[in-house]
Design a protein around this motif. Structure first.
Motif, PDB file in Angstrom:
ATOM      1  N   PRO A  50       2.420 -16.617 -11.244  1.00 20.92           N
ATOM      2  CA  PRO A  50       2.523 -16.994  -9.822  1.00 20.92           C
ATOM      3  C   PRO A  50       3.948 -17.301  -9.367  1.00 20.92           C
ATOM      4  O   PRO A  50       4.192 -17.439  -8.170  1.00 20.92           O
ATOM      5  CB  PRO A  50       1.638 -18.241  -9.714  1.00 20.92           C
ATOM      6  N   ARG A  51       4.903 -17.361 -10.301  1.00 23.02           N
ATOM      7  CA  ARG A  51       6.298 -17.585  -9.903  1.00 23.02           C
ATOM      8  C   ARG A  51       6.956 -16.281  -9.461  1.00 23.02           C
ATOM      9  O   ARG A  51       8.066 -16.286  -8.954  1.00 23.02           O
ATOM     10  CB  ARG A  51       7.070 -18.255 -11.030  1.00 23.02           C
ATOM     11  N   TYR A  52       6.278 -15.156  -9.641  1.00 26.70           N
ATOM     12  CA  TYR A  52       6.730 -13.867  -9.107  1.00 26.70           C
ATOM     13  C   TYR A  52       6.057 -13.705  -7.753  1.00 26.70           C
ATOM     14  O   TYR A  52       4.827 -13.633  -7.675  1.00 26.70           O
ATOM     15  CB  TYR A  52       6.338 -12.717 -10.037  1.00 26.70           C
ATOM     16  N   ILE A  53       6.858 -13.664  -6.711  1.00 27.38           N
ATOM     17  CA  ILE A  53       6.341 -13.655  -5.341  1.00 27.38           C
ATOM     18  C   ILE A  53       6.846 -12.402  -4.632  1.00 27.38           C
ATOM     19  O   ILE A  53       8.049 -12.123  -4.646  1.00 27.38           O
ATOM     20  CB  ILE A  53       6.828 -14.902  -4.572  1.00 27.38           C
ATOM     21  N   PHE A  54       5.941 -11.665  -4.021  1.00 25.25           N
ATOM     22  CA  PHE A  54       6.317 -10.501  -3.229  1.00 25.25           C
ATOM     23  C   PHE A  54       5.621 -10.619  -1.882  1.00 25.25           C
ATOM     24  O   PHE A  54       4.412 -10.832  -1.817  1.00 25.25           O
ATOM     25  CB  PHE A  54       5.898  -9.198  -3.914  1.00 25.25           C
ATOM     26  N   LEU A  55       6.401 -10.509  -0.816  1.00 24.38           N
ATOM     27  CA  LEU A  55       5.855 -10.585   0.537  1.00 24.38           C
ATOM     28  C   LEU A  55       5.965  -9.237   1.227  1.00 24.38           C
ATOM     29  O   LEU A  55       6.956  -8.523   1.080  1.00 24.38           O
ATOM     30  CB  LEU A  55       6.616 -11.604   1.379  1.00 24.38           C
ATOM     31  N   LEU A  56       4.942  -8.940   1.993  1.00 22.85           N
ATOM     32  CA  LEU A  56       4.915  -7.736   2.806  1.00 22.85           C
ATOM     33  C   LEU A  56       4.748  -8.174   4.255  1.00 22.85           C
ATOM     34  O   LEU A  56       3.870  -8.981   4.571  1.00 22.85           O
ATOM     35  CB  LEU A  56       3.744  -6.858   2.372  1.00 22.85           C
ATOM     36  N   ALA A  57       5.614  -7.685   5.128  1.00 21.37           N
ATOM     37  CA  ALA A  57       5.543  -7.987   6.558  1.00 21.37           C
ATOM     38  C   ALA A  57       4.932  -6.797   7.279  1.00 21.37           C
ATOM     39  O   ALA A  57       5.338  -5.657   7.048  1.00 21.37           O
ATOM     40  CB  ALA A  57       6.933  -8.277   7.106  1.00 21.37           C
ATOM     41  N   ARG A  58       3.968  -7.100   8.149  1.00 22.70           N
ATOM     42  CA  ARG A  58       3.337  -6.056   8.954  1.00 22.70           C
ATOM     43  C   ARG A  58       3.455  -6.431  10.427  1.00 22.70           C
ATOM     44  O   ARG A  58       3.321  -7.592  10.789  1.00 22.70           O
ATOM     45  CB  ARG A  58       1.864  -5.917   8.591  1.00 22.70           C
ATOM     46  N   GLN A  59       3.684  -5.413  11.227  1.00 21.55           N
ATOM     47  CA  GLN A  59       3.753  -5.589  12.677  1.00 21.55           C
ATOM     48  C   GLN A  59       2.819  -4.553  13.290  1.00 21.55           C
ATOM     49  O   GLN A  59       3.019  -3.354  13.086  1.00 21.55           O
ATOM     50  CB  GLN A  59       5.191  -5.402  13.154  1.00 21.55           C
ATOM     51  N   ASP A  60       1.810  -5.039  13.989  1.00 21.97           N
ATOM     52  CA  ASP A  60       0.803  -4.143  14.571  1.00 21.97           C
ATOM     53  C   ASP A  60       0.247  -3.176  13.520  1.00 21.97           C
ATOM     54  O   ASP A  60       0.074  -1.987  13.777  1.00 21.97           O
ATOM     55  CB  ASP A  60       1.382  -3.366  15.759  1.00 21.97           C
ATOM     56  N   ALA A  63       3.619  -1.593   7.984  1.00 20.67           N
ATOM     57  CA  ALA A  63       4.463  -2.310   7.030  1.00 20.67           C
ATOM     58  C   ALA A  63       5.917  -2.148   7.467  1.00 20.67           C
ATOM     59  O   ALA A  63       6.420  -1.025   7.566  1.00 20.67           O
ATOM     60  CB  ALA A  63       4.260  -1.771   5.620  1.00 20.67           C
ATOM     61  N   VAL A  64       6.578  -3.285   7.770  1.00 26.58           N
ATOM     62  CA  VAL A  64       7.927  -3.227   8.349  1.00 26.58           C
ATOM     63  C   VAL A  64       8.971  -4.015   7.555  1.00 26.58           C
ATOM     64  O   VAL A  64      10.145  -3.974   7.892  1.00 26.58           O
ATOM     65  CB  VAL A  64       7.939  -3.712   9.813  1.00 26.58           C
ATOM     66  N   GLY A  65       8.563  -4.725   6.518  1.00 25.75           N
ATOM     67  CA  GLY A  65       9.538  -5.501   5.759  1.00 25.75           C
ATOM     68  C   GLY A  65       8.945  -6.031   4.477  1.00 25.75           C
ATOM     69  O   GLY A  65       7.728  -6.079   4.303  1.00 25.75           O
ATOM     70  N   CYS A  66       9.850  -6.419   3.575  1.00 24.03           N
ATOM     71  CA  CYS A  66       9.407  -6.973   2.300  1.00 24.03           C
ATOM     72  C   CYS A  66      10.528  -7.806   1.695  1.00 24.03           C
ATOM     73  O   CYS A  66      11.678  -7.763   2.133  1.00 24.03           O
ATOM     74  CB  CYS A  66       8.986  -5.876   1.334  1.00 24.03           C
ATOM     75  N   GLY A  67      10.156  -8.544   0.671  1.00 19.70           N
ATOM     76  CA  GLY A  67      11.107  -9.336  -0.092  1.00 19.70           C
ATOM     77  C   GLY A  67      10.387  -9.946  -1.276  1.00 19.70           C
ATOM     78  O   GLY A  67       9.163 -10.053  -1.286  1.00 19.70           O
ATOM     79  N   ALA A  68      11.154 -10.344  -2.284  1.00 19.38           N
ATOM     80  CA  ALA A  68      10.565 -10.874  -3.506  1.00 19.38           C
ATOM     81  C   ALA A  68      11.393 -12.035  -4.040  1.00 19.38           C
ATOM     82  O   ALA A  68      12.570 -12.174  -3.722  1.00 19.38           O
ATOM     83  CB  ALA A  68      10.482  -9.770  -4.561  1.00 19.38           C
ATOM     84  N   VAL A  69      10.727 -12.844  -4.856  1.00 13.04           N
ATOM     85  CA  VAL A  69      11.392 -13.882  -5.648  1.00 13.04           C
ATOM     86  C   VAL A  69      10.852 -13.756  -7.058  1.00 13.04           C
ATOM     87  O   VAL A  69       9.650 -13.555  -7.259  1.00 13.04           O
ATOM     88  CB  VAL A  69      11.093 -15.301  -5.104  1.00 13.04           C
ATOM     89  N   ARG A  70      11.743 -13.859  -8.022  1.00 11.59           N
ATOM     90  CA  ARG A  70      11.334 -13.885  -9.425  1.00 11.59           C
ATOM     91  C   ARG A  70      12.059 -15.027 -10.114  1.00 11.59           C
ATOM     92  O   ARG A  70      13.124 -15.469  -9.649  1.00 11.59           O
ATOM     93  CB  ARG A  70      11.619 -12.552 -10.106  1.00 11.59           C
ATOM     94  N   PRO A  71      11.530 -15.535 -11.229  1.00 12.28           N
ATOM     95  CA  PRO A  71      12.166 -16.679 -11.885  1.00 12.28           C
ATOM     96  C   PRO A  71      13.455 -16.299 -12.612  1.00 12.28           C
ATOM     97  O   PRO A  71      13.525 -15.266 -13.270  1.00 12.28           O
ATOM     98  CB  PRO A  71      11.110 -17.162 -12.875  1.00 12.28           C
ATOM     99  N   LEU A  72      14.462 -17.163 -12.453  1.00 19.27           N
ATOM    100  CA  LEU A  72      15.685 -17.093 -13.258  1.00 19.27           C
ATOM    101  C   LEU A  72      15.690 -18.226 -14.283  1.00 19.27           C
ATOM    102  O   LEU A  72      16.181 -18.077 -15.385  1.00 19.27           O
ATOM    103  CB  LEU A  72      16.932 -17.226 -12.382  1.00 19.27           C
TER     104      LEU A  72
END
Length: 165
Positions: A50-60, A63-72
């Protein structure tokens, strides 16, 4: 793309079919501009952690955007693969803010990231969003073309603080 459309952010996966065109577009842009598509630094994805996070942005529905976080480290996450299909629409900022929220929920107290020094738009974007230049870390140590940034995560308001009780 109208700016009045509602942006919806969901936790997803970089393997999701809707994510692939966004990640491919990001890699294409990075490769064309800087000679490296950035894929090599985003190969170890552990969907069960669960520390690996990926987001997907949708508009209408698009899919219009994304970003991620991973543990260091235990309390440090790394922001990866930030992309907005349409620039200057608030998509990137919304994704980044939600990544910060999700990172806090996952136990991170700090986020770090790397971009190219030549990627002046990205450098300005991160500075505008509260990130500060920091010493290069990990694989970026000694790379003069890398610009590393960091941000301490704080609770933005009392309501968010209460949600963690």
């Amino acid at each position: 793309m109208p700016t009045t459309a509602t942006l919806k952010l969901d936790v997803s996966s970089p393997q999701a079919p809707e994510a692939q065109p966004l990640l491919d577009a990001l890699s294409g842009q990075l490769g064309a501009r800087f000679g490296s598509d950035g894929r090599a630094s985003f190969t170890e994805w552990q969907a069960s952690d669960p520390r690996y996070i990926f987001l997907l942005a949708r508009q209408d529905g698009e899919a219009v955007g994304c970003g991620a976080v991973r543990p260091l480290a235990a309390s440090v996450g790394e922001v990866k693969r930030m992309f907005a299909k349409y620039s200057r629409q608030g998509i990137g900022e919304a994704v980044l803010k939600q990544l910060e929220t999700e990172a806090r929920k996952a136990g991170y107290t700090e986020l770090w990231l790397e971009t190219r020094v030549a990627n002046t738009e990205a450098c300005r974007f991160y500075l505008k969003n509260g990130y500060q230049r920091r010493a290069n870390y990990g694989q970026y140590i000694g790379r003069d073309n890398s610009a590393c940034f960091g941000k301490l995560l704080t609770f933005s308001d009392a309501a968010e603080l209460l949600s963690y009780d």
